[in-house]
Write a protein that holds these residues in place. Structure first.
Motif, mmCIF file in Angstrom:
data_model
loop_
_atom_site.group_PDB
_atom_site.id
_atom_site.type_symbol
_atom_site.label_atom_id
_atom_site.label_comp_id
_atom_site.label_asym_id
_atom_site.label_seq_id
_atom_site.Cartn_x
_atom_site.Cartn_y
_atom_site.Cartn_z
ATOM 1 N N ASP A 350 -33.172 76.702 -72.121
ATOM 2 C CA ASP A 350 -33.169 75.429 -71.336
ATOM 3 C C ASP A 350 -31.774 75.007 -71.352
ATOM 4 N N PRO A 351 -31.361 75.243 -70.099
ATOM 5 C CA PRO A 351 -29.744 75.213 -69.762
ATOM 6 C C PRO A 351 -29.326 73.693 -69.686
ATOM 7 N N ALA A 352 -30.160 72.858 -69.354
ATOM 8 C CA ALA A 352 -29.958 71.358 -69.364
ATOM 9 C C ALA A 352 -29.300 70.738 -70.564
ATOM 10 N N ALA A 353 -30.283 71.283 -71.824
ATOM 11 C CA ALA A 353 -29.842 71.097 -73.183
ATOM 12 C C ALA A 353 -28.902 71.894 -73.982
ATOM 13 N N LYS A 354 -28.484 73.132 -72.837
ATOM 14 C CA LYS A 354 -27.794 73.918 -73.522
ATOM 15 C C LYS A 354 -28.124 74.802 -74.797
ATOM 16 N N VAL A 355 -29.682 74.874 -74.782
ATOM 17 C CA VAL A 355 -30.159 75.809 -75.887
ATOM 18 C C VAL A 355 -30.978 76.617 -75.617
ATOM 19 N N ALA A 356 -30.700 77.770 -76.481
ATOM 20 C CA ALA A 356 -31.522 79.199 -76.373
ATOM 21 C C ALA A 356 -32.234 79.380 -77.551
ATOM 22 N N ARG A 357 -33.322 79.867 -77.320
ATOM 23 C CA ARG A 357 -34.384 80.346 -78.413
ATOM 24 C C ARG A 357 -34.779 81.767 -78.485
ATOM 25 N N MET A 358 -34.572 82.519 -79.497
ATOM 26 C CA MET A 358 -35.057 83.911 -79.386
ATOM 27 C C MET A 358 -35.873 84.324 -80.430
ATOM 28 N N SER A 359 -36.794 85.071 -80.264
ATOM 29 C CA SER A 359 -37.953 85.383 -81.302
ATOM 30 C C SER A 359 -38.012 86.990 -81.394
ATOM 31 N N PRO A 360 -38.278 87.671 -82.586
ATOM 32 C CA PRO A 360 -38.581 88.943 -82.369
ATOM 33 C C PRO A 360 -40.017 88.957 -82.136
ATOM 34 N N GLY A 361 -40.632 89.948 -81.276
ATOM 35 C CA GLY A 361 -41.876 90.163 -81.144
ATOM 36 C C GLY A 361 -42.317 89.523 -79.573
ATOM 37 N N ASN A 362 -43.849 89.185 -79.442
ATOM 38 C CA ASN A 362 -44.113 88.843 -78.108
ATOM 39 C C ASN A 362 -44.378 87.023 -78.394
ATOM 40 N N PRO A 363 -44.946 86.839 -76.935
ATOM 41 C CA PRO A 363 -44.820 85.167 -77.118
ATOM 42 C C PRO A 363 -45.993 84.652 -78.022
ATOM 43 N N LYS A 364 -47.061 85.398 -78.524
ATOM 44 C CA LYS A 364 -48.115 84.978 -79.346
ATOM 45 C C LYS A 364 -47.749 85.052 -80.704
ATOM 46 N N ASP A 365 -46.521 85.904 -80.895
ATOM 47 C CA ASP A 365 -46.153 85.822 -82.309
ATOM 48 C C ASP A 365 -45.181 84.698 -82.610
ATOM 49 N N VAL A 366 -44.675 83.951 -81.512
ATOM 50 C CA VAL A 366 -43.656 82.874 -81.912
ATOM 51 C C VAL A 366 -43.912 81.913 -82.889
ATOM 52 N N PRO A 367 -45.250 81.496 -82.740
ATOM 53 C CA PRO A 367 -45.465 80.389 -84.005
ATOM 54 C C PRO A 367 -45.466 81.013 -85.381
ATOM 55 N N HIS A 368 -45.233 82.357 -85.532
ATOM 56 C CA HIS A 368 -45.510 82.934 -86.735
ATOM 57 C C HIS A 368 -44.352 83.575 -87.357
ATOM 58 N N VAL A 369 -43.242 83.728 -86.560
ATOM 59 C CA VAL A 369 -41.966 84.588 -87.039
ATOM 60 C C VAL A 369 -40.729 83.333 -86.693
ATOM 61 N N ALA A 370 -39.730 84.076 -87.271
ATOM 62 C CA ALA A 370 -38.523 83.082 -87.490
ATOM 63 C C ALA A 370 -37.668 83.104 -85.995
ATOM 64 N N THR A 371 -37.626 81.750 -85.400
ATOM 65 C CA THR A 371 -36.970 81.697 -84.241
ATOM 66 C C THR A 371 -35.574 81.385 -84.480
ATOM 67 N N THR A 372 -34.784 81.985 -83.890
ATOM 68 C CA THR A 372 -33.025 81.741 -83.855
ATOM 69 C C THR A 372 -32.701 80.774 -82.607
ATOM 70 N N GLU A 373 -32.070 79.661 -83.073
ATOM 71 C CA GLU A 373 -31.860 78.792 -81.809
ATOM 72 C C GLU A 373 -30.026 78.610 -81.726
ATOM 73 N N PHE A 374 -29.649 79.017 -80.574
ATOM 74 C CA PHE A 374 -28.233 78.687 -80.292
ATOM 75 C C PHE A 374 -28.166 77.520 -79.577
ATOM 76 N N SER A 375 -27.303 76.515 -79.742
ATOM 77 C CA SER A 375 -26.877 75.315 -79.023
ATOM 78 C C SER A 375 -25.519 75.187 -78.807
ATOM 79 N N PHE A 376 -25.429 74.912 -77.522
ATOM 80 C CA PHE A 376 -23.647 74.370 -77.124
ATOM 81 C C PHE A 376 -23.570 73.062 -76.953
ATOM 82 N N ALA A 377 -24.880 72.583 -77.062
ATOM 83 C CA ALA A 377 -24.727 70.821 -77.022
ATOM 84 C C ALA A 377 -23.736 69.956 -77.696
#
Length: 377
Positions: A350-377
């Motif tokens: 999300d470049p407008a918010a300057k936020v990047a989110r990254m998760s191990p695994g595939n999109p179906k795994d996202v709700p069940h794994v730890a998501t790392t968020e980087f923010s430059f806001a």
């Protein structure tokens, strides 16, 4: 040559791990200049860099690329990088010194896409989906990174502090790389999908070094375009650049590049779509490529999708199962080393918010794994 030749024991099928179960390391990379910054990376990540070099050397050997050819290809790409970006070359010298490796070994990891062109290889495939809504003033992008499942432990998160006029940036990379998929403090984000052309060969500026260069130097999408176009490349990829007000997909070939502007939904998988890039364009796999099917599925889905309110709206579009084209790539453990593919990482920007989110695994795994968020806001 059999794919089961020269394979380290840890790549045996019995040792396959679920990509969603990986807990990636997260490094903060600092240093007053390029060499010090590289040494800081090398010292922190020495074990992982050695492991990643071993993994790629084993893969190349299994694909019929002997050690001499690996070293030669790495050295050629290092020289091309030195001519394009002397600072990155010095930084890789620092990485090698910090990790206790030879420079060409670090160069092999950074130039792994270019070295793969030396083999009759069928690279693995990824999908990228982006949306720019000019009326709403939004731009988002999401990617699955599909790669050899044995390489589930050769990537990490990192935050790189900008010095010497460079941008700070964050994202994920394979150990020893200065950058890969990520976003910088100007809200410029990059994705990567591999492509194939009959004229691909080793020795050009590594595409992963181009990604690192954009992250470290680009203050806008246009500056990113200029950087990508300036690099002498010898292999094929597409870099999607997402900014707050503009998205482009830059198709890269060994002889030409084309910038594709995205207005509304943009889809890219692993075949060329630019009309200027068709000369010599190939499917990644002569038989069995899913690129066209994934592209068609995503295009069909976005044709009826509402404009997204955020990157979370992309995840159902990128989730597949059963007989659908594998945007979510599921491991087949029965396949040999070099052919076992899985979605290792899911990335949301999300470049407008300057936020990047990254998760191990595939999109179906996202709700069940730890998501790392980087923010430059």
């Amino acid at each position: 040559m059999s794919l089961d030749t020269h394979i380290p024991a840890r790549f045996d099928s019995s040792n396959i791990v679920d990509p969603a179960s990986v807990s990636p390391e997260n490094f903060t990379i600092t240093g007053p200049d390029a060499t010090a910054r590289g040494r800081n990376r090398g010292e922190q990540a020495a074990e992982g860099i050695a492991r990643t070099f071993e993994a790629y050397s084993a893969l190349f050997t299994a694909k019929g690329i002997d050690t001499a050819a690996q070293e030669r290809g790495a050295q050629q790409s290092l020289e091309a990088l030195r001519a394009w970006d002397e600072s990155q070359y010095r930084e890789l010298e620092g990485v090698a010194a910090g990790a206790g490796l030879e420079l060409w070994q670090v160069g092999l990891v950074n130039g792994r896409t270019e070295i793969l062109t030396l083999a009759d290889v069928e690279p693995h495939e990824c999908s990228t989906l982006a949306n720019r809504d000019a009326a709403a003033g939004t731009a988002y992008s999401v990617q699955t990174w599909d790669w050899h499942v044995e390489f589930a432990d050769v990537w990490h998160y990192h935050s790189v502090e900008g010095t010497e006029g460079r941008r700070s940036y964050a994202g994920f990379a394979e150990y020893g790389m200065l950058g890969k998929i990520g976003m910088n403090d100007a809200g410029v984000a990059v994705h990567l999908n591999i492509l194939k052309n009959a004229a691909d060969h080793a020795g050009g500026v590594p595409v992963h070094s181009i990604l690192a260069g954009v992250l470290a130097r680009a203050g806008s999408v246009q500056e990113a375009i200029d950087l990508v176009l300036s690099a002498e490349t010898t292999s094929s990829s597409v870099i999607t650049v997402t900014g707050a007000d503009r998205i482009v997909m830059i198709e890269i070939g060994p002889q030409h590049k084309q910038v594709i502007e995205i207005d509304g939904w943009g889809v890219h998988t692993n075949h060329f779509i630019g009309d200027e890039m068709m000369d010599g364009a190939l499917e990644l796999k002569p038989v069995g490529s899913t690129s066209q099917a994934r592209y068609a599925l995503l295009q069909e889905r976005v044709s009826t999708a509402e404009a997204p309110a955020g990157t979370a709206d992309f995840l159902p579009l990128m989730s597949t199962s059963g007989d659908e084209a594998p945007v979510c790539c599921v491991i087949d453990p029965a396949k040999p080393f070099g052919e076992r593919t899985g979605t290792l990482v899911t990335v949301q920007f999300d470049p407008a918010a300057k936020v990047a989110r990254m998760s191990p695994g595939n999109p179906k795994d996202v709700p069940h794994v730890a998501t790392t968020e980087f923010s430059f806001a």
